[in-house]
Design a protein around this motif. Sequence first.
Motif, PDB file in Angstrom:
ATOM      1  N   ARG A   1       3.438  -5.447   9.436  1.00 25.39           N
ATOM      2  CA  ARG A   1       4.520  -4.841   8.661  1.00 25.39           C
ATOM      3  C   ARG A   1       4.241  -3.400   8.266  1.00 25.39           C
ATOM      4  N   GLY A   2       2.974  -3.058   8.127  1.00 25.12           N
ATOM      5  CA  GLY A   2       2.634  -1.716   7.674  1.00 25.12           C
ATOM      6  C   GLY A   2       1.368  -1.221   8.325  1.00 25.12           C
ATOM      7  N   ASP A   3       1.124   0.050   8.165  1.00 27.19           N
ATOM      8  CA  ASP A   3      -0.045   0.680   8.767  1.00 27.19           C
ATOM      9  C   ASP A   3      -0.548   1.769   7.828  1.00 27.19           C
ATOM     10  N   ALA A   4      -1.825   2.005   7.856  1.00 27.98           N
ATOM     11  CA  ALA A   4      -2.436   3.125   7.130  1.00 27.98           C
ATOM     12  C   ALA A   4      -2.773   4.170   8.192  1.00 27.98           C
ATOM     13  N   VAL A   5      -2.070   5.280   8.152  1.00 27.48           N
ATOM     14  CA  VAL A   5      -2.209   6.292   9.199  1.00 27.48           C
ATOM     15  C   VAL A   5      -2.906   7.536   8.655  1.00 27.48           C
ATOM     16  N   ALA A   6      -3.508   8.295   9.563  1.00 25.21           N
ATOM     17  CA  ALA A   6      -4.292   9.473   9.205  1.00 25.21           C
ATOM     18  C   ALA A   6      -3.392  10.670   8.923  1.00 25.21           C
TER      19      ALA A   6
ATOM     20  N   ARG B 155      -2.303   7.276   4.638  1.00 23.86           N
ATOM     21  CA  ARG B 155      -0.979   7.131   4.024  1.00 23.86           C
ATOM     22  C   ARG B 155      -0.355   5.859   4.575  1.00 23.86           C
ATOM     23  N   ALA B 156       0.233   5.074   3.698  1.00 19.06           N
ATOM     24  CA  ALA B 156       0.910   3.853   4.132  1.00 19.06           C
ATOM     25  C   ALA B 156       2.241   4.204   4.767  1.00 19.06           C
ATOM     26  N   THR B 157       2.541   3.528   5.855  1.00 20.99           N
ATOM     27  CA  THR B 157       3.825   3.694   6.536  1.00 20.99           C
ATOM     28  C   THR B 157       4.218   2.352   7.130  1.00 20.99           C
ATOM     29  N   SER B 158       5.433   2.224   7.541  1.00 27.05           N
ATOM     30  CA  SER B 158       5.874   0.969   8.161  1.00 27.05           C
ATOM     31  C   SER B 158       5.275   0.836   9.553  1.00 27.05           C
ATOM     32  N   ALA B 159       5.074  -0.385   9.970  1.00 24.52           N
ATOM     33  CA  ALA B 159       4.570  -0.626  11.324  1.00 24.52           C
ATOM     34  C   ALA B 159       5.570  -0.103  12.354  1.00 24.52           C
ATOM     35  N   LYS B 160       6.850  -0.225  12.041  1.00 20.21           N
ATOM     36  CA  LYS B 160       7.895   0.249  12.956  1.00 20.21           C
ATOM     37  C   LYS B 160       7.754   1.752  13.200  1.00 20.21           C
TER      38      LYS B 160
ATOM     39  N   LEU C  46       1.557   6.850  15.777  1.00 18.06           N
ATOM     40  CA  LEU C  46       0.724   7.457  14.746  1.00 18.06           C
ATOM     41  C   LEU C  46      -0.720   6.955  14.856  1.00 18.06           C
ATOM     42  N   LEU C  47      -1.647   7.769  14.394  1.00 13.83           N
ATOM     43  CA  LEU C  47      -3.075   7.456  14.469  1.00 13.83           C
ATOM     44  C   LEU C  47      -3.497   6.643  13.252  1.00 13.83           C
ATOM     45  N   PRO C  48      -3.915   5.383  13.441  1.00 12.14           N
ATOM     46  CA  PRO C  48      -4.403   4.595  12.308  1.00 12.14           C
ATOM     47  C   PRO C  48      -5.663   5.241  11.724  1.00 12.14           C
ATOM     48  N   ILE C  49      -5.813   5.165  10.414  1.00  9.87           N
ATOM     49  CA  ILE C  49      -6.972   5.770   9.762  1.00  9.87           C
ATOM     50  C   ILE C  49      -8.273   5.164  10.295  1.00  9.87           C
TER      51      ILE C  49
ATOM     52  N   ALA D 258      -3.602  -3.826  21.702  1.00 10.31           N
ATOM     53  CA  ALA D 258      -3.099  -5.211  21.737  1.00 10.31           C
ATOM     54  C   ALA D 258      -2.011  -5.416  20.663  1.00 10.31           C
ATOM     55  N   MET D 259      -2.191  -4.797  19.494  1.00  8.27           N
ATOM     56  CA  MET D 259      -1.173  -4.900  18.439  1.00  8.27           C
ATOM     57  C   MET D 259       0.138  -4.271  18.896  1.00  8.27           C
ATOM     58  N   LEU D 260       0.046  -3.136  19.577  1.00  7.30           N
ATOM     59  CA  LEU D 260       1.244  -2.434  20.018  1.00  7.30           C
ATOM     60  C   LEU D 260       1.998  -3.212  21.090  1.00  7.30           C
ATOM     61  N   SER D 261       1.274  -3.943  21.908  1.00  8.96           N
ATOM     62  CA  SER D 261       1.926  -4.666  22.995  1.00  8.96           C
ATOM     63  C   SER D 261       2.400  -6.049  22.558  1.00  8.96           C
TER      64      SER D 261
END
Length: 156
Positions: A72-77, A100-105, A112-115, A152-155
């Motif tokens: 549902r969400g991601d922490a991006v750089a 920074r927290a953002t939506s997975a969508k 975006l680059l995960p932290i 794998a998460m993206l696919s």
Amino acid sequence: MFRDLRWGVYVVLKAPNDYAAACFKQDGLPTDTTGRYAAIYKPFHLIGLELSVSVLSVALRHEPTGQTRDWRGDAVAVAKRPLRSGETLDGEGGWTVYARATSAKASKADALLPIGLAHGVTLTRDVAAGEVLRMADVHLNDTSAGAQFHRAMLSG
């Protein structure tokens, strides 16, 4: 979101019995539809104390410390300061990026680059302070476990 996650954490509790579930209701905690899971907000985060409990629960008791049903969400750089092409990122807690927290969508749509992947990677372009980094902005070791897991998460 009711509170900013940068200044605290949400804790999810599971009622092990009917009495605990009744306490959730009596104390006015927001719960899921079953009444067995409640969420509370702590306006502080004691990572030095909390992390060791989670690590020991996993390592010694083989217990999961939490899991999600969906991504549902991601922490991006995000760049802490102006960054130059060729510079190596030092990850969360370092001098180059913060999370920074953002939506997975949004994370998936904008690549975006995960932290968690922003450590020891080299920038491919200049990045302005406050700008969210994208996967294409770094030379990523595609054979690393983190990169493979993210792919794998993206696919999936």
